[in-house]
Design a protein around this motif. Structure first.
Motif, PDB file in Angstrom:
ATOM      1  N   THR A  81      15.257  -6.370  36.848  1.00 61.53           N
ATOM      2  CA  THR A  81      14.986  -6.510  35.417  1.00 61.53           C
ATOM      3  C   THR A  81      14.051  -5.414  34.937  1.00 61.53           C
ATOM      4  O   THR A  81      13.067  -5.087  35.598  1.00 61.53           O
ATOM      5  CB  THR A  81      14.348  -7.898  35.145  1.00 61.53           C
ATOM      6  OG1 THR A  81      15.241  -8.895  35.607  1.00 61.53           O
ATOM      7  CG2 THR A  81      14.067  -8.102  33.672  1.00 61.53           C
ATOM      8  N   GLU A  82      14.413  -4.849  33.769  1.00 61.10           N
ATOM      9  CA  GLU A  82      13.555  -3.833  33.158  1.00 61.10           C
ATOM     10  C   GLU A  82      12.795  -4.490  32.005  1.00 61.10           C
ATOM     11  O   GLU A  82      13.401  -5.212  31.205  1.00 61.10           O
ATOM     12  CB  GLU A  82      14.447  -2.726  32.592  1.00 61.10           C
ATOM     13  CG  GLU A  82      14.087  -1.344  33.094  1.00 61.10           C
ATOM     14  CD  GLU A  82      15.040  -0.301  32.551  1.00 61.10           C
ATOM     15  OE1 GLU A  82      14.564   0.791  32.233  1.00 61.10           O
ATOM     16  OE2 GLU A  82      16.253  -0.582  32.456  1.00 61.10           O
ATOM     17  N   PHE A  83      11.488  -4.242  31.908  1.00 64.56           N
ATOM     18  CA  PHE A  83      10.670  -4.901  30.891  1.00 64.56           C
ATOM     19  C   PHE A  83      10.272  -3.940  29.773  1.00 64.56           C
ATOM     20  O   PHE A  83       9.891  -2.789  30.036  1.00 64.56           O
ATOM     21  CB  PHE A  83       9.413  -5.493  31.535  1.00 64.56           C
ATOM     22  CG  PHE A  83       9.725  -6.640  32.447  1.00 64.56           C
ATOM     23  CD1 PHE A  83       9.843  -7.934  31.948  1.00 64.56           C
ATOM     24  CD2 PHE A  83       9.940  -6.443  33.800  1.00 64.56           C
ATOM     25  CE1 PHE A  83      10.156  -9.006  32.767  1.00 64.56           C
ATOM     26  CE2 PHE A  83      10.256  -7.500  34.639  1.00 64.56           C
ATOM     27  CZ  PHE A  83      10.365  -8.784  34.118  1.00 64.56           C
ATOM     28  N   PHE A  84      10.359  -4.432  28.548  1.00 63.29           N
ATOM     29  CA  PHE A  84       9.999  -3.650  27.358  1.00 63.29           C
ATOM     30  C   PHE A  84       8.959  -4.431  26.568  1.00 63.29           C
ATOM     31  O   PHE A  84       9.283  -5.481  25.993  1.00 63.29           O
ATOM     32  CB  PHE A  84      11.245  -3.404  26.489  1.00 63.29           C
ATOM     33  CG  PHE A  84      12.290  -2.582  27.170  1.00 63.29           C
ATOM     34  CD1 PHE A  84      13.155  -3.150  28.101  1.00 63.29           C
ATOM     35  CD2 PHE A  84      12.400  -1.223  26.893  1.00 63.29           C
ATOM     36  CE1 PHE A  84      14.113  -2.385  28.751  1.00 63.29           C
ATOM     37  CE2 PHE A  84      13.358  -0.451  27.532  1.00 63.29           C
ATOM     38  CZ  PHE A  84      14.224  -1.030  28.469  1.00 63.29           C
ATOM     39  N   PHE A  85       7.740  -3.956  26.577  1.00 69.39           N
ATOM     40  CA  PHE A  85       6.674  -4.660  25.856  1.00 69.39           C
ATOM     41  C   PHE A  85       6.627  -4.141  24.413  1.00 69.39           C
ATOM     42  O   PHE A  85       6.483  -2.940  24.177  1.00 69.39           O
ATOM     43  CB  PHE A  85       5.326  -4.443  26.550  1.00 69.39           C
ATOM     44  CG  PHE A  85       4.280  -5.416  26.086  1.00 69.39           C
ATOM     45  CD1 PHE A  85       4.093  -6.627  26.742  1.00 69.39           C
ATOM     46  CD2 PHE A  85       3.507  -5.142  24.965  1.00 69.39           C
ATOM     47  CE1 PHE A  85       3.149  -7.543  26.300  1.00 69.39           C
ATOM     48  CE2 PHE A  85       2.562  -6.058  24.514  1.00 69.39           C
ATOM     49  CZ  PHE A  85       2.381  -7.256  25.182  1.00 69.39           C
ATOM     50  N   ILE A  86       6.766  -5.072  23.471  1.00 73.53           N
ATOM     51  CA  ILE A  86       6.860  -4.702  22.055  1.00 73.53           C
ATOM     52  C   ILE A  86       5.502  -4.848  21.375  1.00 73.53           C
ATOM     53  O   ILE A  86       4.841  -5.881  21.500  1.00 73.53           O
ATOM     54  CB  ILE A  86       7.902  -5.619  21.350  1.00 73.53           C
ATOM     55  CG1 ILE A  86       9.247  -5.562  22.095  1.00 73.53           C
ATOM     56  CG2 ILE A  86       8.037  -5.273  19.878  1.00 73.53           C
ATOM     57  CD1 ILE A  86      10.218  -6.675  21.720  1.00 73.53           C
ATOM     58  N   THR A  87       5.097  -3.793  20.664  1.00 74.21           N
ATOM     59  CA  THR A  87       3.827  -3.882  19.915  1.00 74.21           C
ATOM     60  C   THR A  87       4.003  -3.262  18.531  1.00 74.21           C
ATOM     61  O   THR A  87       4.886  -2.438  18.303  1.00 74.21           O
ATOM     62  CB  THR A  87       2.664  -3.109  20.587  1.00 74.21           C
ATOM     63  OG1 THR A  87       2.903  -1.719  20.423  1.00 74.21           O
ATOM     64  CG2 THR A  87       2.494  -3.440  22.031  1.00 74.21           C
ATOM     65  N   GLY A  88       3.108  -3.641  17.641  1.00 76.95           N
ATOM     66  CA  GLY A  88       3.055  -2.995  16.335  1.00 76.95           C
ATOM     67  C   GLY A  88       2.230  -1.720  16.435  1.00 76.95           C
ATOM     68  O   GLY A  88       1.627  -1.439  17.484  1.00 76.95           O
ATOM     69  N   ALA A  89       2.204  -0.963  15.358  1.00 79.81           N
ATOM     70  CA  ALA A  89       1.514   0.330  15.357  1.00 79.81           C
ATOM     71  C   ALA A  89       0.023   0.191  15.678  1.00 79.81           C
ATOM     72  O   ALA A  89      -0.554   1.020  16.385  1.00 79.81           O
ATOM     73  CB  ALA A  89       1.694   0.991  13.994  1.00 79.81           C
ATOM     74  N   ASP A  90      -0.607  -0.882  15.191  1.00 72.98           N
ATOM     75  CA  ASP A  90      -2.047  -1.048  15.425  1.00 72.98           C
ATOM     76  C   ASP A  90      -2.350  -1.304  16.902  1.00 72.98           C
ATOM     77  O   ASP A  90      -3.306  -0.761  17.453  1.00 72.98           O
ATOM     78  CB  ASP A  90      -2.615  -2.184  14.561  1.00 72.98           C
ATOM     79  CG  ASP A  90      -1.924  -3.519  14.841  1.00 72.98           C
ATOM     80  OD1 ASP A  90      -0.677  -3.527  14.918  1.00 72.98           O
ATOM     81  OD2 ASP A  90      -2.619  -4.531  14.995  1.00 72.98           O
ATOM     82  N   ALA A  91      -1.496  -2.109  17.533  1.00 72.49           N
ATOM     83  CA  ALA A  91      -1.747  -2.466  18.928  1.00 72.49           C
ATOM     84  C   ALA A  91      -1.508  -1.278  19.868  1.00 72.49           C
ATOM     85  O   ALA A  91      -2.260  -1.077  20.824  1.00 72.49           O
ATOM     86  CB  ALA A  91      -0.870  -3.647  19.327  1.00 72.49           C
TER      87      ALA A  91
END
Ligand code: ATP
Ligand code: MG
Length: 204
Positions: free
Chosen positions: A103-113
């Motif tokens: 499994t490949e993981f993609f951590f999603i964040t907003g611009a501030d984070a």
């Protein structure tokens, strides 16, 4: 060997969850062909230890209510069941054990984070384990490319930028609106709105 599973992780305090979180997660899922996105409410957000945060149980229930109509969204209580600050590196390591190396993981964040990730616990180790997707508006600071470059080769490989129609919505603003008696309709899903009023959250 079969195709690798692609898993999005949307971490946050979700105090409360709002349409900005949902739209961003869906946009990244679409663009990066993710099999699903797992929302993970932080029990003890490491960067918010100096401020009061709503009981984890309420944030978890609101996250479930907000995501249950999307078959590609899931919620995990993995951080709720771990004592101490909720470090993403511990969460991803636990998920790798759970899902296996396929499994490949993609951590999603907003611009501030994404602007703050250099302060995250064991960030270099974390970048080896997962991709980071920084969702930002066109021409909007912070420049994800700059952040990418600051991590050198690892950043080039693992930090990505996605332009999304980012909404000017934050949980802080929602909490303030409730305190002042303003409407939060259409900023959060109606099930979350109803839960907030039923439980009397954010009134003072
Ligand atoms: P608070 O104001 O309490 O910090 P928040 O709205 O920033 O709340 P968080 O739970 O802190 O929400 O954020 C979780 C993740 O969602 C972070 O990566 C953050 O950058 C992202 N995010 C929050 N609001 C938006 C938005 N309107 N558009 C895109 N991403 C967002
Ligand atoms: Mg925030």
């Amino acid at each position: 060997m079969g195709k690798k599973k692609r898993l999005g992780i949307m971490g946050g305090t979700f105090d409360p969850i709002h349409v900005g979180h949902l739209m961003t997660a869906e946009a990244v899922r679409d663009e990066y062909n993710l099999d699903k996105v797992i929302f993970i409410p932080a029990a003890v957000p490491p960067h918010k230890q100096q401020q009061s945060v709503t009981m984890a149980k309420h944030r978890y229930v609101m996250t479930v209510l907000a995501t249950c109509s999307n078959p590609n969204f899931e919620v995990s209580d993995i951080e709720m069941n771990r004592p101490g600050p909720s470090y993403t590196i511990d969460t991803i390591s636990q998920l790798i054990t759970q899902y296996g190396k396929g499994t490949e993981f993609f951590f999603i964040t907003g611009a501030d984070a994404i602007q703050e990730i250099h302060t995250w616990d064991r960030i270099d180790e974390l970048l080896e384990l997962c991709h980071f997707i920084g969702a930002s508006r066109q021409g909007c600071l912070p420049d994800v490319n700059q952040i990418k470059e600051s991590f050198g080769e690892l950043g080039k490989r693992k930090i990505h930028r996605l332009e999304t129609p980012e909404l000017e919505i934050s949980s802080t603003d929602i909490r303030n609106r409730i305190k002042k008696g303003y409407s939060i309709k259409y900023i959060v899903p109606s099930s979350v709105e109803q839960y907030i009023y039923k439980e009397g959250l954010y009134k003072d």
